[in-house]
Design a protein around this motif. Structure first.
Motif, PDB file in Angstrom:
ATOM      1  N   ALA A 713       0.751  -1.304   0.183  1.00 36.84           N
ATOM      2  CA  ALA A 713      -0.104  -0.060  -0.007  1.00 36.84           C
ATOM      3  C   ALA A 713       0.718   1.252  -0.158  1.00 36.84           C
ATOM      4  N   ALA A 714       2.017   1.146   0.836  1.00 38.12           N
ATOM      5  CA  ALA A 714       2.883   2.409   0.660  1.00 38.12           C
ATOM      6  C   ALA A 714       3.412   2.720  -0.685  1.00 38.12           C
ATOM      7  N   LEU A 715       3.738   1.628  -1.338  1.00 34.86           N
ATOM      8  CA  LEU A 715       4.300   1.872  -2.674  1.00 34.86           C
ATOM      9  C   LEU A 715       3.109   2.559  -3.730  1.00 34.86           C
ATOM     10  N   ARG A 716       1.940   1.688  -3.493  1.00 35.62           N
ATOM     11  CA  ARG A 716       0.866   2.136  -4.607  1.00 35.62           C
ATOM     12  C   ARG A 716       0.518   3.480  -4.180  1.00 35.62           C
ATOM     13  N   GLY A 717       0.692   3.997  -3.045  1.00 30.16           N
ATOM     14  CA  GLY A 717       0.418   5.399  -2.807  1.00 30.16           C
ATOM     15  C   GLY A 717       1.389   6.414  -3.572  1.00 30.16           C
ATOM     16  N   LEU A 718       2.421   5.795  -3.737  1.00 31.71           N
ATOM     17  CA  LEU A 718       3.466   6.717  -4.612  1.00 31.71           C
ATOM     18  C   LEU A 718       3.210   6.857  -6.129  1.00 31.71           C
ATOM     19  N   LEU A 719       2.139   5.947  -6.539  1.00 31.97           N
ATOM     20  CA  LEU A 719       1.851   6.048  -8.005  1.00 31.97           C
ATOM     21  C   LEU A 719       0.405   6.514  -8.295  1.00 31.97           C
ATOM     22  N   ARG A 720       0.588   7.893  -8.535  1.00 32.22           N
ATOM     23  CA  ARG A 720      -0.809   8.563  -8.446  1.00 32.22           C
ATOM     24  C   ARG A 720      -0.986   9.315 -10.036  1.00 32.22           C
ATOM     25  N   ARG A 721       0.002   8.985 -10.951  1.00 34.64           N
ATOM     26  CA  ARG A 721      -0.336   9.555 -12.368  1.00 34.64           C
ATOM     27  C   ARG A 721      -1.045   8.565 -13.010  1.00 34.64           C
ATOM     28  N   PRO A 722      -2.269   8.754 -13.610  1.00 33.67           N
ATOM     29  CA  PRO A 722      -3.135   7.764 -14.339  1.00 33.67           C
ATOM     30  C   PRO A 722      -2.676   7.326 -15.492  1.00 33.67           C
ATOM     31  N   GLU A 723      -1.481   8.276 -16.193  1.00 32.24           N
ATOM     32  CA  GLU A 723      -1.071   7.534 -17.389  1.00 32.24           C
ATOM     33  C   GLU A 723      -0.140   6.500 -17.318  1.00 32.24           C
ATOM     34  N   VAL A 724       0.247   6.339 -15.977  1.00 33.28           N
ATOM     35  CA  VAL A 724       1.161   5.161 -15.940  1.00 33.28           C
ATOM     36  C   VAL A 724       0.474   3.714 -15.778  1.00 33.28           C
ATOM     37  N   THR A 725       0.671   2.839 -16.679  1.00 34.47           N
ATOM     38  CA  THR A 725      -0.208   1.624 -16.453  1.00 34.47           C
ATOM     39  C   THR A 725       0.568   0.398 -15.790  1.00 34.47           C
ATOM     40  N   SER A 726       1.949   0.311 -15.984  1.00 35.88           N
ATOM     41  CA  SER A 726       2.567  -0.711 -15.303  1.00 35.88           C
ATOM     42  C   SER A 726       4.047  -0.250 -15.329  1.00 35.88           C
ATOM     43  N   ALA A 727       4.534  -0.869 -14.489  1.00 37.40           N
ATOM     44  CA  ALA A 727       6.238  -0.422 -14.213  1.00 37.40           C
ATOM     45  C   ALA A 727       6.985  -1.753 -13.867  1.00 37.40           C
ATOM     46  N   ILE A 728       8.130  -1.642 -13.918  1.00 40.16           N
ATOM     47  CA  ILE A 728       8.933  -2.650 -13.284  1.00 40.16           C
ATOM     48  C   ILE A 728      10.351  -1.815 -12.596  1.00 40.16           C
ATOM     49  N   VAL A 729      10.429  -1.951 -11.543  1.00 37.28           N
ATOM     50  CA  VAL A 729      11.483  -1.259 -10.472  1.00 37.28           C
ATOM     51  C   VAL A 729      12.407  -2.135  -9.815  1.00 37.28           C
ATOM     52  N   MET A 730      13.559  -2.208 -10.124  1.00 40.15           N
ATOM     53  CA  MET A 730      14.494  -3.130  -9.407  1.00 40.15           C
ATOM     54  C   MET A 730      16.068  -2.444  -9.054  1.00 40.15           C
ATOM     55  N   PRO A 731      16.518  -2.926  -8.125  1.00 37.50           N
ATOM     56  CA  PRO A 731      17.867  -2.621  -7.737  1.00 37.50           C
ATOM     57  C   PRO A 731      18.885  -3.132  -8.745  1.00 37.50           C
ATOM     58  N   LEU A 732      19.871  -2.392  -9.083  1.00 34.52           N
ATOM     59  CA  LEU A 732      21.132  -2.748 -10.009  1.00 34.52           C
ATOM     60  C   LEU A 732      22.147  -3.123  -9.514  1.00 34.52           C
ATOM     61  N   ARG A 733      22.666  -2.057  -8.612  1.00 37.42           N
ATOM     62  CA  ARG A 733      23.975  -2.500  -8.243  1.00 37.42           C
ATOM     63  C   ARG A 733      24.026  -1.761  -6.647  1.00 37.42           C
ATOM     64  N   GLU A 734      24.617  -2.729  -5.777  1.00 34.20           N
ATOM     65  CA  GLU A 734      25.006  -2.058  -4.577  1.00 34.20           C
ATOM     66  C   GLU A 734      26.234  -1.086  -4.357  1.00 34.20           C
ATOM     67  N   LEU A 735      26.091   0.012  -3.916  1.00 29.83           N
ATOM     68  CA  LEU A 735      27.354   0.776  -3.947  1.00 29.83           C
ATOM     69  C   LEU A 735      27.824   1.001  -2.479  1.00 29.83           C
ATOM     70  N   SER A 736      28.855   1.928  -2.167  1.00 31.89           N
ATOM     71  CA  SER A 736      29.490   1.939  -0.808  1.00 31.89           C
ATOM     72  C   SER A 736      28.653   3.181  -0.449  1.00 31.89           C
ATOM     73  N   HIS A 737      27.945   4.003  -1.271  1.00 33.91           N
ATOM     74  CA  HIS A 737      27.360   5.004  -0.568  1.00 33.91           C
ATOM     75  C   HIS A 737      25.582   4.999  -0.851  1.00 33.91           C
ATOM     76  N   GLY A 738      25.388   3.819  -1.633  1.00 30.55           N
ATOM     77  CA  GLY A 738      23.806   3.977  -2.092  1.00 30.55           C
ATOM     78  C   GLY A 738      23.609   2.694  -2.845  1.00 30.55           C
ATOM     79  N   VAL A 739      22.557   2.708  -3.574  1.00 29.70           N
ATOM     80  CA  VAL A 739      22.125   1.754  -4.384  1.00 29.70           C
ATOM     81  C   VAL A 739      21.501   2.261  -5.819  1.00 29.70           C
ATOM     82  N   SER A 740      21.822   1.760  -6.805  1.00 34.36           N
ATOM     83  CA  SER A 740      21.340   1.936  -8.126  1.00 34.36           C
ATOM     84  C   SER A 740      20.006   1.526  -8.446  1.00 34.36           C
TER      85      SER A 740
END
Length: 774
Positions: A713-740
């Motif tokens: 539900a917390a993630l669904r609350g971030l998606l409020r643009r009606p034109e976005v119909t589907s998405a894939i969001v995935m981590p790419l690489r772990e870094l010392s200062h963060g993640v891509s």
């Protein structure tokens, strides 16, 4: 015709409010176009209606008649009256665009919008303000369609029918407009928070519709009002404006959430680029200090704030410092580790120099202590070489060192092509020449000089050795009845007074420091503005440009940068040559036709160098530098086998048939912003906000979002643009200062809906490239 530049006085500390308006409670924004006959009565009625409050009125003027001069006349008697004039060619968005300029210029947290034709009664302003401040409403609308209201001021049956039809049309297509009975009203009050940081894109007259559709509000209150008859002037309604209105409503309908109005309008969108930049301006002098650098910095900060950017100015005055004649040292370095973290919060840092112990120190400390993955884009503005008479050798050594240090910056800006060539010859490749600008609108006064009077010369500037005032005084000896006025202060003031007395120069008046109004009055009373500077420390000459805008002919030393300001509209003389300077003055005194011709050329030339133009060029430079920095950061965060972010994004969008994709960097320290490089509609750009990527980066698991997926539900609350119909969001690489994080999405109308099989294909694509490289 009015001067083709704009008065941007409203937005920086340079234009601090007068003492009695230090805390403005109400800002009234009045867009005007050829309303000169209404200004005085509107002001007087506002003054009576708001008596007892701290208030201001900001006229945003699109006139081609004397309206801005009428406003300027009122402003000279009451500092609460201010003017932003938009010349022809810069009147973007029509009346609604003017209101947005007023929002940016206003000092108060309570904003009132009203017309300048007196059809909106000023006596109602206190009631609108009370609805916001006392009743708790976010928006208070003066409505013609509630009990006690009336639209009798509409002229003719056609306007009445058209108004009613447009009202019903907007309420039919835009449910959000039903929050008020009069969504087309041009008379309303609101809290600044309703529009702060909101991307408003209005067209034509109906700014309230845009605020209702895109603003951040929870409650609207209608206040009845009687739409009066026009006091003076003509209606601006036309078929063109009607077409604008229909187009505006259709755009809002296509982009709005057609459900009920709620907090969803406050949610950020998936990979939605945020055009607003956070800019730090680091300089030696800033308003209210009076100097050319201070004026330039103030204008730059002002225009960027007007464009919606967050601008912070830090100057020498913010640190312990020593100023003695030409010696100006700062203890800024001792505070570096206290402000270092604050610097990391900006997108762009604009360092102005050279300033010994400040500019080069900032660049060195930034390079040595700011981590590359967090360092903001650094743009160095090189005003001039350091040049102090008597210390030429030491200055040359410092200049060589400073040029080497300046290579730390991502890009260097100078004010003329002359200086650009010099900087490039010192080994700095990325150089942009951006001339400074001037804003004479609502400042320039009618000229009061005459060809039958003796020639009047004007010098404006700090009285410092490199300014060459003593050369100008030498040139004044034995001249015919030519007068000179000196405006300015500085360490050489006693010596200048002594030279004037010693040489018996009774036609020289020393006024010292004067107010801005008195300065522009002086420009209007003189024929020639003189800049007799001696060294390359004078790299532009902003006072020349101000004088030219007011109709003064420039006479200046032939120095790099200065000559680009004067051009063919004035005279150039060798630096330090009092005889050549005297001859140039005599030539103009004896040839008044040439003087008049050059004065007209000077006004024309000044119009090409506006603060608006300079601000726009700087904005482009800031965006380019910021983009390059984010691309470099993103390249560090790619999986093995990929060299450029754009390469990965191109392959992903093509393989999956997606509309857009992005790579975001989510830091481990909880910083709310996720710098993003995105690919959308065939274009590459950068953004600061990516809330979905930030969520996934911190939780660590890939997410598939579509019509059938079960999503937190917390993630669904971030998606409020009606034109976005589907998405894939995935981590790419772990870094010392963060993640891509990689984000891929489709829009309504796309032939594909992303699902788990697309996630498998994406993982296979990334894994295959990694094995090929291995």
């Amino acid at each position: 015709m009015l001067p083709a530049t704009e008065n941007r006085r409203a937005l920086t500390t340079a234009d601090a409010a007068p003492p009695h308006t230090a805390r403005v409670q109400v800002s009234v924004i009045v867009p005007t176009r050829n309303e000169s006959g209404n200004v005085h009565e509107l002001y007087q009625r506002l003054d009576g209606a708001l008596r007892g409050r701290s208030w201001e009125v900001v006229f945003v003027d699109d006139s081609d008649d004397p309206t801005p001069f009428v406003i300027a006349g009122v402003s000279r008697t009451d500092g609460r009256v201010r003017c932003v004039h938009r010349p022809a060619g810069a009147r973007h968005g029509g009346l609604s665009g003017a209101v947005l300029r007023g929002f940016a210029a206003a000092r108060s947290d309570v904003l009132v919008v009203m017309d300048g034709d007196l059809q909106h009664p000023p006596e109602l302003v206190p009631e609108l303000v009370a609805a916001v401040t006392d009743s708790g409403a976010d928006l208070a609308v003066a409505s013609r369609y509630v009990t006690g209201g009336s639209s009798t001021g509409l002229s003719g049956r056609f306007r009445t029918v058209a108004s009613q039809g447009c009202r019903r049309f907007s309420r039919l297509l835009l449910p959000v407009s039903r929050a008020t009975t009069d969504p087309l009203s041009g008379f309303f009050a609101l809290r600044r928070s309703v529009v702060a940081g909101v991307d408003l894109r209005p067209e034509g007259f109906k700014i309230l519709l845009e605020v209702l559709a895109r603003g951040r509000w929870n409650s609207v209150l209608d206040v009845p009002f009687r739409f009066d008859h026009r006091h003076s002037g003509r209606s601006k309604s036309s078929i063109t404006e009607s077409r604008r209105f229909l187009h505006h409503v259709s755009v809002l309908w296509r982009t709005a959430d057609h459900g009920s109005r709620g907090t969803d309008h406050r949610r950020p969108s998936l990979v939605d680029p945020d055009d607003r930049m956070r800019v730090l301006v680091f300089t030696s002098e800033a308003p209210p200090v009076i100097s050319g650098i201070s004026t330039a910095v103030g204008g730059l900060a002002r225009t960027h704030r007007e464009r919606g950017h967050d601008v912070t100015v830090i100057s020498r005055a913010d640190f312990p410092h020593l100023v003695w004649r030409e010696c100006r040292l700062s203890a800024f370095a001792l505070t570096w580790f206290r402000i270092r973290r604050r610097v990391l919060g900006f997108d762009v840092v604009n360092v102005h120099g050279p300033v010994p112990s400040m500019s080069e120190t900032f660049l060195l400390l930034a390079a040595a202590t700011l981590p590359r993955h967090r360092r903001p884009a650094i743009v160095y503005t090189h005003h001039s070489d350091l040049s102090i008479p008597g210390l030429e050798t030491a200055c040359e050594v410092y200049n060589r060192i400073n040029y080497r240090i300046a290579r730390v910056a991502d890009l260097t800006v100078v004010s003329s092509e002359d200086y650009a060539a010099t900087v490039r010859s010192r080994g700095i490749a990325k150089v942009e020449a951006i001339p400074w600008g001037v804003d004479p609108a609502c400042k320039v006064l009618p000229r009061v000089t005459s060809v039958h009077q003796p020639l009047k010369l004007l010098f404006v500037g700090q009285l410092r050795p490199y300014k060459g005032v003593h050369v100008l005084l030498e040139a004044m000896a034995d001249l015919p009845p030519v007068s000179l006025t000196i405006i300015g202060d500085g360490p050489l003031l006693p010596e200048v007074r002594e030279q004037v007395a010693r040489d018996g120069l009774d036609r020289v008046e020393i006024r010292g420091r004067v107010s801005e109004q008195d300065l522009w009055q002086a420009y209007s009373e003189h024929d020639v503005v003189v800049l007799p500077s001696l060294t390359r420390a004078e790299a532009f000459g902003l006072v020349l440009l101000e004088g030219m805008a007011a109709g003064c002919v420039p006479i200046a030393s032939d120095l790099p940068g200065v000559r680009s300001v004067v051009g063919s509209s004035g005279l150039l003389v060798p630096p330090g040559d009092s005889r050549a300077l005297r001859q140039a003055i005599l030539d103009l005194d004896l040839d008044r036709e040439r003087l008049a011709r050059l004065a007209a050329d000077a006004v024309t030339r000044s119009r090409d160098m506006s603060v608006e133009a300079a601000g726009q060029r700087y904005e482009q430079v800031f965006r380019r530098a910021h983009s390059e920095v984010l691309h470099r950061r993103a390249a560090l965060a790619l999986p093995r086998g990929w060299r450029q972010p754009v390469e990965l994004l191109d392959v992903v969008t093509h393989r999956l048939g997606a509309a857009r994709a992005s790579i975001s960097l989510v830091p481990h320290d909880g910083h709310p912003s996720a710098p993003t490089v995105y690919r959308r509609d065939g274009l590459v750009g950068v953004s600061r906000e990516a809330p979905v990527a930030a969520y996934v980066g911190r939780h660590g698991d890939p997410v598939v979002i579509n019509s059938g997926a079960r999503v937190d539900a917390a993630l669904r609350g971030l998606l409020r643009r009606p034109e976005v119909t589907s998405a894939i969001v995935m981590p790419l690489r772990e870094l010392s200062h963060g993640v891509s994080v990689l984000s891929v999405s489709t829009l309504s109308g796309d032939p594909v809906e992303l699902g788990s099989e697309h996630l498998d294909a994406l993982l296979e694509l990334l894994d295959h490239r990694r094995h090929v490289v291995t």
